[in-house]
Design an enzyme around this catalytic site. Sequence first.
Site, PDB file in Angstrom:
ATOM      1  N   HIS A 192       0.844  -1.252   0.091  1.00 41.62           N
ATOM      2  CA  HIS A 192       0.096   0.018  -0.104  1.00 41.62           C
ATOM      3  C   HIS A 192       0.654   1.374  -0.060  1.00 41.62           C
ATOM      4  O   HIS A 192       0.253   2.468  -0.415  1.00 41.62           O
ATOM      5  CB  HIS A 192      -1.006  -0.089   1.199  1.00 41.62           C
ATOM      6  CG  HIS A 192      -0.444   0.099   2.487  1.00 41.62           C
ATOM      7  ND1 HIS A 192      -0.164  -0.863   3.368  1.00 41.62           N
ATOM      8  CD2 HIS A 192      -0.225   1.243   3.186  1.00 41.62           C
ATOM      9  CE1 HIS A 192       0.400  -0.357   4.429  1.00 41.62           C
ATOM     10  NE2 HIS A 192       0.155   0.752   4.320  1.00 41.62           N
TER      11      HIS A 192
ATOM     12  N   SER B 111       4.208   2.085   8.369  1.00 41.84           N
ATOM     13  CA  SER B 111       3.888   1.017   7.360  1.00 41.84           C
ATOM     14  C   SER B 111       5.116   0.874   6.643  1.00 41.84           C
ATOM     15  O   SER B 111       5.626   1.842   6.010  1.00 41.84           O
ATOM     16  CB  SER B 111       2.781   1.739   6.209  1.00 41.84           C
ATOM     17  OG  SER B 111       1.497   1.633   7.150  1.00 41.84           O
TER      18      SER B 111
ATOM     19  N   ASP C  62       1.463  -8.003   1.786  1.00 41.14           N
ATOM     20  CA  ASP C  62       1.308  -6.521   1.756  1.00 41.14           C
ATOM     21  C   ASP C  62       2.934  -6.119   1.615  1.00 41.14           C
ATOM     22  O   ASP C  62       3.511  -5.296   2.658  1.00 41.14           O
ATOM     23  CB  ASP C  62       1.006  -5.787   3.086  1.00 41.14           C
ATOM     24  CG  ASP C  62       0.626  -4.403   2.753  1.00 41.14           C
ATOM     25  OD1 ASP C  62       0.958  -3.856   1.882  1.00 41.14           O
ATOM     26  OD2 ASP C  62      -0.328  -3.850   3.539  1.00 41.14           O
TER      27      ASP C  62
END
Length: 716
Positions: A86, A651, A222
């Site tokens: 992402h 992240s 991810d």
Amino acid sequence: MKKIILSLIAGIMLLPMSMKADEGMWFLMFIERLNHRDMQKMGLQLTAEEIYSINHHSLKDAIVQFNGGCTAELISKDGLVLTNHHCGYDAVAELSTADDNLLKNGYWAENRKAEKKPSSLFVRFFVRMDDCTKRILAKVNPSMSEAEREKAINAEIAAIEKENNEGGKYTVSVRPFFQGNEYYYFVYQDYKDVRLVGVPPESLGKFGGDTDNWEWPRHTADFSMFRVYADKDGNPADYSENNVPLQPKHYLPVNLSGVKEGDFAMILGYPGRTNRWMPAGGIEQNVKFAYPAWVEGAKTGMDNMKKYMDQSPALNLVYASKYASTANYWKNRQGMIDALTKFGTAKTKAAQEAKFEKWANKPANKAKYGNVIANINKFYALTNEKSRHDNYMQQLFRTTSFGTIGRTLGRQLDLYVKADAAKRAQVAPQIVEMAEEMYKELYIPAEKDLLAAQLKLYATKSTGYKIAPMVEKIGKENNNDFTGYVNAAFELSIFSSVDKIKAFLALPSQGMLDNDPLYALSNDMLTHFNSKSDEIAKAQNDFSASFRLLVEGLRESKIASIKYPDANSTLRLTYGKVRALPADKRNDATINNYTTLDGQVKKYKKGDQEFDLPTKVIEMNKKREYGRFADKDGSLHVNFLTDNDITGGNSGSPVLNGKGELIGLAFDGNIEAMAGDVIFDSKLQRTINVDIRYVLWVIENFSGAKHIVDEMTLVK
């Protein structure tokens, strides 16, 4: 036998609940003094110097901020960078087309020449930091207004940044901490030639979609990979075919041993923002006014984007990135509402403030701290309805491309009209390029619906605070149905196409620009959004000073014992352990601290937008084709849990073992602990990570890109 196994699992599950999660997002320069001994007891085998050093290579040299909003890490001697799927989403979307959809199909460069350069992508290396608190606070005094204080501080910040940037070689940032009671400067070096190496297909990289977002158990690949390029001397350089892969000062070895309950885990990264000093009134404002408006505005934007995204792959690509970002925060803010309400966080803060109030009104403290709580509460009472109003308007600005046209393309056209002929000739091509880039990322029919829907929501729901005058007028004249007005505005506006922008550049007119319906509407909303009454301005001044004093007083009185500063996108270290959540029947794993490929396949729904899987994954799992990345239990572990203290911005952060070896990649938190940005919950707080072995399996076994894994240093 089954009863024995269940009893054993239950016994194991009691262990995590007695463990304490380690709260804190710590500065690397203070690790030796504050944390090192505690970390050693938990399993760290590195010295503080091996984590952070100015004179020698250390772990910090392998950690980068990725494109300003995420974290990434160097994992090879040739500048290979690993981050979340992402985090790389925008770049991959930009490089995708309807005919060659890298997001949907995945991509792995077969060689260096096949690596793809997005138009704008950078990584930021942390060089060093230092304390400049005394220097900056020497420039201010208690008699200053907040505006005067800010002016004096900004002047000193500018001087510090100039002194340390070495003629522009480095980016220097001075940041406030503990609500302006301390200041530190950070020196960075940016590299802008960053190219896509590979990304798994969206069915793996976004597996679970919005349904699984912020949830556990999780089964998501991810991750994405890029490479940093430099000139022949290793210096930052603009994109060039002559650039070479960066040889980093340090890169992370990759450990294939896997993790087990209680293993030490530390994370280095760039957490975006926490608000753990936030007063009770601020929490109440968010829960009852700001966040509900955010959630409703985001959902309105998502619904209108999705309507068009479902029409074709091309339109899906246009809005994929904006939709994903909106959806992420939509669920986050609803989770915050639920968690903060469930755990009574505002009451906890109010009790702390009651203790502070008693301390503050002791004779020795009253002059300095006596009015702090009153000023803070007055500000929130005055701005509750404004916060609701502002969040409806912010979601309009975030989900539509034309709400802020007045300060983007419109601002450039205004400067163009006022410029002389020579300046116009110089900037016209830049404006055309800006317009072309903007219009590649929008679809006019969708933009009409988005703008009309958001205007209606804003006009009908922002009832406790006066709305923008032009929006109010249009709403009254049309019974708050903005569809007709918006359609007519797009027909008349010079902002409805690139061709109309070009025509305006050929024959510019200030009157035409000022009377443009989209430009006028945007400017009206922006002006209103940025305005405030004298009463609110005064309350805000008093609040800023009082909030700073609240934090100073809480620390001085030891009523609050937070020893680390709030996150603000500066490099931090957090440490903890691999730690399970209570047993969950949705997870097939023996202990609820990891998930498996079996579990992912069980979630598979053919053709489903969120839970579809490549046929190859299903076949490989059936045959147990896990290669060298299988766990000793025979399964392929996909994601795992730790109790590290993280937030947005982390992240893509590396999860490291006690030797500083890469064991995973942080990508999410659990919704039960969504209040973590405001108050840390030692029982519930978890970080959800991609197991590095699953990452390598996707690259080597599933994708056939073993040459990329071969770049890395793999250890057992």
